[in-house]
Scaffold this active site. Structure first.
Site, PDB file in Angstrom:
ATOM      1  N   SER A   1       0.806  -1.225  -0.010  1.00  0.00           N
ATOM      2  CA  SER A   1       0.058  -0.002  -0.150  1.00  0.00           C
ATOM      3  C   SER A   1       0.897   1.265  -0.020  1.00  0.00           C
ATOM      4  O   SER A   1       1.684   1.262  -0.866  1.00  0.00           O
ATOM      5  CB  SER A   1      -0.827   0.060   1.139  1.00  0.00           C
ATOM      6  N   THR A   2       0.895   1.975   0.854  1.00  0.00           N
ATOM      7  CA  THR A   2       1.584   3.417   1.093  1.00  0.00           C
ATOM      8  C   THR A   2       2.876   3.345   0.986  1.00  0.00           C
ATOM      9  O   THR A   2       3.446   2.460   1.781  1.00  0.00           O
ATOM     10  CB  THR A   2       1.124   4.083   2.246  1.00  0.00           C
TER      11      THR A   2
ATOM     12  N   ASP B   1      -4.539  -4.487   6.165  1.00  0.00           N
ATOM     13  CA  ASP B   1      -4.876  -5.607   5.081  1.00  0.00           C
ATOM     14  C   ASP B   1      -3.677  -6.581   4.649  1.00  0.00           C
ATOM     15  O   ASP B   1      -2.533  -5.970   4.186  1.00  0.00           O
ATOM     16  CB  ASP B   1      -5.074  -4.530   3.744  1.00  0.00           C
TER      17      ASP B   1
ATOM     18  N   HIS C   1      -2.421  -1.086  -3.353  1.00  0.00           N
ATOM     19  CA  HIS C   1      -3.622  -0.132  -3.183  1.00  0.00           C
ATOM     20  C   HIS C   1      -3.365   1.094  -4.033  1.00  0.00           C
ATOM     21  O   HIS C   1      -2.478   1.840  -3.749  1.00  0.00           O
ATOM     22  CB  HIS C   1      -3.679   0.402  -1.697  1.00  0.00           C
TER      23      HIS C   1
ATOM     24  N   MET D   1      -0.223   1.027   5.005  1.00  0.00           N
ATOM     25  CA  MET D   1      -0.710   1.528   6.103  1.00  0.00           C
ATOM     26  C   MET D   1      -1.753   0.448   6.561  1.00  0.00           C
ATOM     27  O   MET D   1      -2.389   0.061   5.572  1.00  0.00           O
ATOM     28  CB  MET D   1      -1.386   2.973   6.098  1.00  0.00           C
TER      29      MET D   1
END
Length: 359
Positions: free
Chosen positions: A179-180, A302, A205, A299
């Protein structure tokens, strides 16, 4: 009590500045401390006070957002979230922003901007909070706690894996979730892989309409072939499939001795779509010990549950370490659940991937 994330909003549109400020200030964990119509006005403000996060438009008069971002990262690194109406035609520009140091991207349409921002208020707030955790420059910014909210698990899309070992095939499949900070981390891993690497499927993401440009960029840099996944694509050696951003989940399915991906609609899982948990659970169900699961910077949590299910199904699992993660959220949760066989720095993931898939 945790201090709110302090945000500086930079956008040449007065209505966007007002709309973003209202959305962010509605969350008690966020406070907009100032707005600026262009980078020059922002620079004057930054001489006196540094925010925790900056939201930055791309197209602005006097100085574009990418130029300002590069100068900021050289002189005073701060977590920056790009907020832009550039979608398909400007995805290359936004990828350049991520390479220049932006933490994440918020997309806005050219028409009906305020209405769209209101609809995406939860994601916008989560993105800004995630940015406050991001490691930029040489130090780590002070982190604000995310308020826990009810969220669906992979049960909303797939039933749990069946007990019992999955029979081995001649090929392994690698599942990666990020993600991030993941766009640059994935680039570092994939460019290090040889052309005959095992088939790889990735959930990163990303906003809708962004993953196709991301895959195209990686395809031009890597020895492996990289593309945005389509429903029914075969997972093949030397190929990487990246889940389309924003609207659908990607799942691994077994057809005889080969694997394909299913790209299908479904509810948000772990507050994401596509969700790493969904991909990992599908790998536990369809691949078992034929799979390797890798969870990287990001973050939230997930992928943590799904990685544990993969491990319990016989897969080998790897988590990125804290020192090299932009945001040590997803890997940390996976490690805490006992889901990771190994915890390694970013620079070692490609080697560990090849070792884990070697027959």
């Amino acid at each position: 009590m945790t201090k709110p994330v302090r945000v500086l909003v930079i956008d040449d549109s007065a209505s966007v500045r007002q709309g973003l400020s209202q959305i962010l200030n509605a969350d008690p964990g966020i406070r907009v401390i100032a707005t600026a119509a262009d980078p020059h006005a922002a620079a004057r403000y930054l001489r006196d006070e540094l925010p925790d996060v900056i939201t930055l438009d791309v197209e602005m008069p006097r100085m574009d957002g990418i130029t300002f971002l590069r100068r900021l990262m050289q002189q005073c690194p701060l977590p920056v979230v790009m907020c832009s109406s550039l979608v398909e035609e400007g995805s290359e520009t936004l990828l350049q922003a991520l390479e220049a140091g932006a933490v994440d991207v918020i997309l806005k349409p050219r028409m009906g901007v305020i209405e769209h921002l209101q609809e995406q208020h939860e994601r916008i707030r989560d993105t800004v909070k995630a940015a406050a955790h991001a490691r930029v420059g040489r130090g780590r910014r002070a982190a604000a706690s995310l308020n826990p909210q009810e969220k669906l698990t992979a049960d909303a899309v797939l039933p749990p894996p069946r007990p019992g070992a999955m029979s081995r095939t001649t090929e392994m499949v690698v599942c990666i979730g990020a993600s991030t900070g993941g766009t640059e981390a994935l680039r570092e891993v994939l460019v290090a892989l040889p052309a005959n690497s095992p088939g790889i499927v990735i959930v990163q993401h990303m906003p809708e309409s962004f993953t196709k440009a991301f895959a195209k960029r990686l395809n031009g840099l890597c020895e492996v072939d990289v593309k945005e996944a389509e429903d029914g694509d075969t997972v093949m050696r030397g190929h990487v499939l990246i889940a389309p951003g924003g609207m659908r989940h990607m799942m691994l399915e077994r057809q005889g001795a080969r694997y394909v991906v299913a790209v299908k609609e479904g509810p948000l899982v772990s507050r994401h779509r596509p969700s790493v948990d969904v991909l990992f659970r599908s790998a536990a169900r369809s691949a078992g010990s034929n799979a390797v699961g890798i969870i990287m910077t990001g973050m939230g949590d997930d992928g943590a549950r799904g990685m544990l299910e993969m491990k319990q199904a016989g897969a080998r699992t790897i988590a990125q370490d804290e020192a090299t993660s932009i945001v040590f959220g997803m890997p940390k949760e996976a490690i805490a659940r006992g889901a990771a066989d190994k915890v390694v720095p970013l620079g070692s993931i490609a080697r560990e991937l090849l070792t884990a898939t070697a027959r």
